[in-house]
Structures are given as C-alpha cells and as structure tokens.
Design a protein around this motif. Sequence first.
Motif, PDB file in Angstrom:
ATOM      1  N   ASP A   1      80.205  55.252  60.553  1.00  0.00           N
ATOM      2  CA  ASP A   1      80.997  55.457  59.341  1.00  0.00           C
ATOM      3  C   ASP A   1      80.496  54.602  58.186  1.00  0.00           C
ATOM      4  N   ARG A   2      79.284  54.064  58.319  1.00  0.00           N
ATOM      5  CA  ARG A   2      78.699  53.211  57.283  1.00  0.00           C
ATOM      6  C   ARG A   2      77.259  53.617  56.996  1.00  0.00           C
ATOM      7  N   SER A   3      76.812  53.290  55.799  1.00  0.00           N
ATOM      8  CA  SER A   3      75.423  53.528  55.408  1.00  0.00           C
ATOM      9  C   SER A   3      74.846  52.240  54.845  1.00  0.00           C
ATOM     10  N   LEU A   4      73.580  52.025  55.098  1.00  0.00           N
ATOM     11  CA  LEU A   4      72.899  50.821  54.640  1.00  0.00           C
ATOM     12  C   LEU A   4      72.457  50.989  53.189  1.00  0.00           C
ATOM     13  N   ARG A   5      72.767  50.013  52.363  1.00  0.00           N
ATOM     14  CA  ARG A   5      72.332  49.984  50.967  1.00  0.00           C
ATOM     15  C   ARG A   5      71.819  48.588  50.653  1.00  0.00           C
TER      16      ARG A   5
ATOM     17  N   PHE B   1      84.575  35.240  56.556  1.00  0.00           N
ATOM     18  CA  PHE B   1      84.263  36.659  56.414  1.00  0.00           C
ATOM     19  C   PHE B   1      82.803  36.869  56.757  1.00  0.00           C
ATOM     20  N   THR B   2      82.485  38.068  57.208  1.00  0.00           N
ATOM     21  CA  THR B   2      81.084  38.483  57.224  1.00  0.00           C
ATOM     22  C   THR B   2      80.797  39.073  55.841  1.00  0.00           C
ATOM     23  N   LEU B   3      79.526  39.244  55.512  1.00  0.00           N
ATOM     24  CA  LEU B   3      79.191  39.895  54.242  1.00  0.00           C
ATOM     25  C   LEU B   3      79.773  41.298  54.197  1.00  0.00           C
TER      26      LEU B   3
ATOM     27  N   SER C   1      71.132  43.314  51.993  1.00  0.00           N
ATOM     28  CA  SER C   1      71.422  44.579  52.668  1.00  0.00           C
ATOM     29  C   SER C   1      72.887  44.612  53.062  1.00  0.00           C
ATOM     30  N   LEU C   2      73.537  45.720  52.785  1.00  0.00           N
ATOM     31  CA  LEU C   2      74.964  45.862  53.041  1.00  0.00           C
ATOM     32  C   LEU C   2      75.245  47.170  53.766  1.00  0.00           C
TER      33      LEU C   2
ATOM     34  N   ILE D   1      77.360  49.046  42.949  1.00  0.00           N
ATOM     35  CA  ILE D   1      77.728  47.998  43.903  1.00  0.00           C
ATOM     36  C   ILE D   1      77.620  46.625  43.247  1.00  0.00           C
ATOM     37  N   TYR D   2      76.533  46.404  42.524  1.00  0.00           N
ATOM     38  CA  TYR D   2      76.331  45.118  41.843  1.00  0.00           C
ATOM     39  C   TYR D   2      77.429  44.880  40.806  1.00  0.00           C
TER      40      TYR D   2
END
Length: 105
Positions: A4-8, A29-31, A66-67, A92-93
């Motif tokens: 359910d996630r994508s790398l950006r 927290f994690t990033l 990377s998120l 995102i930024y």
Amino acid sequence: MKTDRSLRQIKINYELYVRVKQYCIIKQFTLTDLYDHILEWYFSEHLISENLAIFHASHKGGKRLSLWIKQKHLHKIITLSKTYDISNARVIYTALILYVTHHTI
C-alpha cells in the motif's frame, strides 16, 4: 515494505535533514511515520486554509531522502503535481517545509 506504499525520493538540505532525523529520535518516530503524519496534516489541514499555488523547490545540492508514501497520499500528490505541472517530489518537499514552518521541528 507493504504494497500500500510507493517509494519516492526528495532532496533536502543537510540542516533540515538533521532536524528531521533528530525530531524522529525525540518523538520515537520512523521517517515513514513522520511523513505519514506530515502528509496527513498537509492534505487535511493545510490545503484547506492556504494558497495551493505556492510550492517550494527542493534543494538541488541536498541530501536524497527515500520515503515510502501511502497510496492514498500518493494519489493526492500526483493530482496536485498534474494540476500545477510540478514534480511529485516538489509537493512532498512543500508539505515538509510547511509542516516545519507551522510546527516545532
């Protein structure tokens, strides 16, 4: 990572990177957790009250980060990117910069 996630990836300046990492350590927290929170805030609270046409440009010489972005957030990011003809990373930024501006990080 879950499907359910994508790398950006985004680029942020080193000082901001250090602040974000320190904030994660303090809050335990994690990033990924932090960016989930930031994007949730950005899409639910900030976009309602602020000018949508203002987007911050990421730091060209910055550190790559990377998120893993939730699909529900990614769809909103892509929609804004297409609407304003900007990159996903810029949305995102912008969420990060505005969050840091409105909160203590």
